[in-house]
Design an enzyme around this catalytic site. Structure first.
Site, PDB file in Angstrom:
ATOM      1  N   GLU A   7      -9.821   5.907   7.201  1.00 56.55           N
ATOM      2  CA  GLU A   7      -8.384   6.147   7.233  1.00 56.55           C
ATOM      3  C   GLU A   7      -7.950   7.438   6.532  1.00 56.55           C
ATOM      4  O   GLU A   7      -7.054   8.124   7.018  1.00 56.55           O
ATOM      5  CB  GLU A   7      -7.645   4.973   6.579  1.00 56.55           C
ATOM      6  CG  GLU A   7      -7.790   3.662   7.303  1.00 56.55           C
ATOM      7  CD  GLU A   7      -7.286   2.504   6.457  1.00 56.55           C
ATOM      8  OE1 GLU A   7      -7.993   2.103   5.521  1.00 56.55           O
ATOM      9  OE2 GLU A   7      -6.177   2.030   6.725  1.00 56.55           O
ATOM     10  N   ARG A  16       0.839  -1.206   0.000  1.00 57.65           N
ATOM     11  CA  ARG A  16       0.000   0.000   0.000  1.00 57.65           C
ATOM     12  C   ARG A  16       0.875   1.258   0.000  1.00 57.65           C
ATOM     13  O   ARG A  16       0.536   2.248  -0.633  1.00 57.65           O
ATOM     14  CB  ARG A  16      -0.983  -0.007   1.170  1.00 57.65           C
ATOM     15  CG  ARG A  16      -1.932   1.181   1.173  1.00 57.65           C
ATOM     16  CD  ARG A  16      -3.049   1.045   2.207  1.00 57.65           C
ATOM     17  NE  ARG A  16      -4.116   0.157   1.783  1.00 57.65           N
ATOM     18  CZ  ARG A  16      -5.167   0.537   1.064  1.00 57.65           C
ATOM     19  NH1 ARG A  16      -5.317   1.799   0.700  1.00 57.65           N
ATOM     20  NH2 ARG A  16      -6.088  -0.329   0.705  1.00 57.65           N
TER      21      ARG A  16
HETATM   22  N1  LUZ Z   1      -5.569  -4.585   5.551  1.00 60.65           N
HETATM   23  C1  LUZ Z   1      -5.254  -5.445   4.563  1.00 60.65           C
HETATM   24  C2  LUZ Z   1      -5.685  -3.273   5.327  1.00 60.65           C
HETATM   25  O1  LUZ Z   1      -5.144  -6.631   4.827  1.00 60.65           O
HETATM   26  N2  LUZ Z   1      -5.098  -4.984   3.313  1.00 60.65           N
HETATM   27  C3  LUZ Z   1      -5.200  -3.674   2.989  1.00 60.65           C
HETATM   28  O2  LUZ Z   1      -5.044  -3.295   1.842  1.00 60.65           O
HETATM   29  C4  LUZ Z   1      -5.507  -2.779   4.038  1.00 60.65           C
HETATM   30  N3  LUZ Z   1      -5.584  -1.462   3.807  1.00 60.65           N
HETATM   31  C5  LUZ Z   1      -5.836  -0.638   4.812  1.00 60.65           C
HETATM   32  C6  LUZ Z   1      -6.018  -1.150   6.082  1.00 60.65           C
HETATM   33  N4  LUZ Z   1      -5.951  -2.439   6.337  1.00 60.65           N
HETATM   34 MO1  MOS Z   2      -6.814  -1.124   9.328  1.00 66.46          MO
HETATM   35  S1  MOS Z   2      -5.083  -0.181   9.290  1.00 66.46           S
HETATM   36  O1  MOS Z   2      -7.097  -2.257  10.434  1.00 66.46           O
HETATM   37  O2  MOS Z   2      -7.840  -0.533   8.287  1.00 66.46           O
END
Ligand code: LUZ
Ligand code: MOS
Length: 783
Positions: free
Chosen positions: A741, A316
């Site tokens: 987020e 990400r």
């Molecule tokens: N969790 C995940 C995440 O497993 N994949 C993601 O792309 C993600 N993005 C944001 C927060 N949690």
């Molecule tokens: Mo998340 S960083 O648990 O969306």
């Protein structure tokens, strides 16, 4: 402080379903659950050293402590290894410890006080090994987790070689503790026939179910995980609630008694992982106007001791290293490093912040170098409709130019820049800085299979409804949004809708409530469940309304003399649900919603619906770095002004203006809460929250006395939050966009404003780390 949302719509009046319970203290969290008479208390003994072979474990003395019932170790688990992506982490270390805080033993007692006494009596002998405590050391020793990832587009090497201007550098950022108010917590109840029911403070009940079943040698259908609410999570309970559920369940199974594990804040901060520190090397080529021609990035993340979610977080980060800016020649590599610190994990933004700040920092540096205003450089480079990202996804909702234009005016940027220029030459004590940064945050799990959700809707004959989905409530308001969806679907009062605790027996095979997608995915699943019920009710309505009146009503339907209702499952609803009534648009005949439910029930038509949803059309190839990983983007901009004390480095945020595109927000009040909270949380990461480890890898800032999260005194003195009207957005849930987020990363405007202020004094590019703590600022000013 002034929060402005220009909106008088109905949806703003729907308050958070737990608002009253939260403020009156009646909301139940895990440790508020009543103690059962035979319940036991559980705690973990963890490693005090960062890297060592375990020579001997001796807990004989601890077992003699009054109240101690049992102590368990690795060999008591059927399977002692876990990992969401890569299976590399033991639940309980037995041969080797790899960080300070790594759990080794599980203690069960019949009184809370005995836990601490027992822990002191445990004697573990270690043969210490050399610890790796930084990204730099890990890179030197080639200690890596997962493969080196790359994304490339265009020809960055040759464009960089020919570019009129070039800047090279490295930006270093530290981690961040989640600092949820409710620490990791779990109670496991043994049930008949070896079954276990777990109440966990987890974002991911399905994963808890999996981990517990696997570790205890049970099948999935023997384990139920229930989550009513969490006292905050922020990503820290996406994967890391799992092991604590395993410890509590192990005790529950072995002793056949309910087992309660509630971490103290101090232990939680030692044991659990944080936001990943990153060190990102960059090289940028640009022209005189500030147009970015090419970039070359090498990203390194500190994964800590185990993989956890770090490889997905790196992905990400790489996918957000362009942030809001079109860069035609682009090369990025990303490598997760292995160190002897707690295994780092998901944290609101999930790598996005570390990617975005890299390019935002570059733009600040370009502005200093070119002696231009950074705002102009951002506008020159901002993504326009139809342009493609470095991984090939097309920008279909090109709102960034509009957002930049609007916030320049609404924040009075030009006027304030002039004032700051004057202020900074006249003030002997303070320097001010001003910056605008943007976000383009991709909504979807980048791992495609996670983008699915299901929902169960039970309609009762009195017109009240229970809805259950895989979404977990961590304070963010997802249950409220889901209740709204259901109330809107049937056009009934929201008070008739109750969202039930999340449970794996009602919603199976769910994903973590994460990636800002909780409302999107589960709201859509709930909508689908409602549509299934409406389709059936529609057929009941049409058939009943077309009967002579003597063949309608409770008596007839209930007596079994009415004709059988025929249901065709392939039909969708043909009637209109409006304000508690159901109307046949052909004839304008009506029946009240409740009367229709009675008819349906008595005529033996199901009032329960199940719905399923997945984001359509997303894909991403990790090997080639190409695809359309995101269903859509949430965009926003922020302008922040800071004041620095020239002699102490103290930072005050004077004003922040935020402008976001949340489509047609589902609930502006809740979204406003998300934006405010996320922004302030981001500000904490970027300014005051400093994780300090000693040379042995021991975290010394493990409580609020030394780890400084923002308080009410730290928030921007003037704080304006607004949303643009975006009625065009239609593809997501009710035209809304995810808000969980994205706004965290708007706080980068504060960090950029600090850097901007420093440059007024240093004249050349000042170096600044994350967090821009008072010390870091002071040192930067006098270097
Ligand atoms: N969790 C995940 C995440 O497993 N994949 C993601 O792309 C993600 N993005 C944001 C927060 N949690
Ligand atoms: Mo998340 S960083 O648990 O969306």
């Amino acid at each position: 402080m002034k929060n402005t949302v220009k909106d008088k719509e109905q949806n703003q009046k729907v308050t958070h379903e737990s608002a009253q319970a939260h403020v009156t203290g009646t909301a139940e969290f895990i440790d508020d659950r009543a103690l059962l008479s035979d319940e036991v208390f559980v705690d973990v003994y963890y490693s005090p050293v960062a890297h060592a072979k375990i020579r001997n474990i001796d807990f004989a003395a601890a077992l003699k402590v009054d109240g101690v019932l049992a102590i368990y170790q690795a060999k008591d688990l059927q399977v002692n290894i876990w990992g969401t992506i890569i299976h590399d982490q033991p639940h309980l270390a037995d041969q080797l410890v790899q960080y300070v805080g790594e759990p080794i033993l599980v203690i069960a007692t019949n009184k809370r006080e005995a836990l601490l006494v027992a822990k002191r009596e445990i004697k573990v002998e270690y043969d210490e090994l050399e610890a790796t405590l930084s990204i730099t050391e890990a890179r030197k020793k080639k200690l890596f987790i997962g493969p080196l990832r790359k994304i490339q587009t265009g020809d960055p090497e040759s464009v960089l070689a020919k570019a009129p201007h070039c800047i090279k550098g490295v930006i270093k950022m530290q981690g961040q503790d989640h600092f949820y108010l409710e620490s990791q917590a779990c109670i496991a109840y043994p049930k008949e026939d070896g079954q276990i029911e777990i109440h966990s403070s987890s974002q991911h009940p399905s994963e808890v179910q999996h981990l517990v079943a696997e570790a205890l040698g049970l099948r999935l259908h023997q384990v139920v995980c229930i989550v009513k609410r969490m006292g905050g999570a922020f990503g820290g309970k996406e994967s890391q609630a799992g092991p604590f559920a395993v410890y509590a369940s192990l005790v529950a199974k072995k002793l056949n008694r309910p087992a309660r594990l509630i971490l103290t804040k101090d232990d939680d901060m030692h044991i659990t992982g944080k936001r990943n520190p990153f060190e990102n090397e960059y090289e940028v080529g640009f022209d005189d106007s500030g147009k970015i021609l090419a970039v070359k990035f090498e990203f390194y993340a500190d994964g800590g001791a185990y993989a956890d979610l770090s490889t997905a977080i790196m992905e990400r980060a790489m996918l957000h290293s362009d942030n809001a800016y079109f860069i035609p020649n682009f090369s990025i590599s990303g490598q997760v490093c292995k160190t002897n610190t707690a295994s780092n994990t998901a944290f609101r933004g999930f790598g996005g912040p570390q990617g975005m700040i890299t390019i935002e920092n570059i733009i600040e540096e370009m502005a200093i170098y070119l002696k231009k205003d950074a705002f102009d450089i951002r506008q020159i480079n901002a993504y326009k409709q139809g342009e493609k990202t470095h991984y090939g996804q097309e920008i279909k909702d090109g709102v960034l130019p509009e957002l930049f234009k609007k916030i320049r005016l609404s924040s009075e940027y030009n006027l304030r820049r002039k004032e700051i220029n004057e202020y900074n030459v006249s003030s002997p004590t303070h320097i001010r800085g001003l910056a605008c940064t943007a976000i383009k945050f991709g909504i979807s799990f980048t791992t495609r299979f996670l983008n699915q959700a299901n929902a169960l809707v039970n309609v009762y004959p009195d017109g009240s409804i229970q809805v259950s989905t895989g979404a977990t409530e961590m304070g963010q308001g997802v249950l409220t949004k889901i209740a709204q969806v259901v109330a809107e679907c049937f056009s009934i009062d929201i008070k008739a809708v109750r969202v039930m605790p999340t449970s794996t027996e009602k919603n199976a095979n769910t994903s973590a409530t994460a990636a800002s997608s909780g409302s999107d995915l589960n709201g859509r699943a709930a909508e689908a469940a409602c549509e299934a019920i409406k389709a059936r009710l529609s057929q009941v309505a049409l058939q009943v309304l077309n009967r002579p009146s003597e063949l309608r009503g409770r008596k007839v339907a209930g007596s079994g003399t009415a004709p059988e209702i025929i249901i065709d499952e392939s039909l969708s609803s043909q009637v209109i649900f409006k304000n508690g009534e159901v109307i046949d648009p052909q004839t304008n005949q009506k029946i009240s919603f409740v009367d229709l439910l009675q008819e349906a029930y008595l005529n033996r038509v199901s009032l329960t619906g199940y719905g399923f949803y997945r984001y359509p059309g997303i894909y991403y190839n990790k090997e080639t770095g190409r695809g359309e990983p995101f269903f859509y983007f949430t965009n926003g901009v922020a302008v922040s002004e800071v004041s620095l004390d020239r002699y102490t480095g103290e930072v005050k945020v004077l004003r922040s203006d935020i402008l976001m595109d949340l489509g047609r927000p589902q609930n502006k009040g809740i979204d406003l809460g998300q934006v405010t909270g996320a922004f302030v949380q981001g500000m904490g990461w970027l300014t005051t929250e400093r994780l300090f480890y000693n040379e042995k890898g021991v975290l010394k800032t493990y409580s609020p006395s030394t780890y400084k999260i923002p308080s009410v005194h730290d928030i921007p003195r003037i704080f304006n939050i607004d949303f643009i009207e975006n009625t065009k957005n239609s593809h997501n849930l009710k035209g809304s966009k995810a808000s969980g987020e994205p706004p965290l990363m708007l706080a980068i405007s504060i960090w950029a404003a600090i850097k901007n202020a420093m440059a007024y004094k240093t004249k050349t590019i000042p170096k600044l780390i994350v967090p821009a703590s008072q010390e870091a600022v002071l040192m930067g000013l006098f270097k």
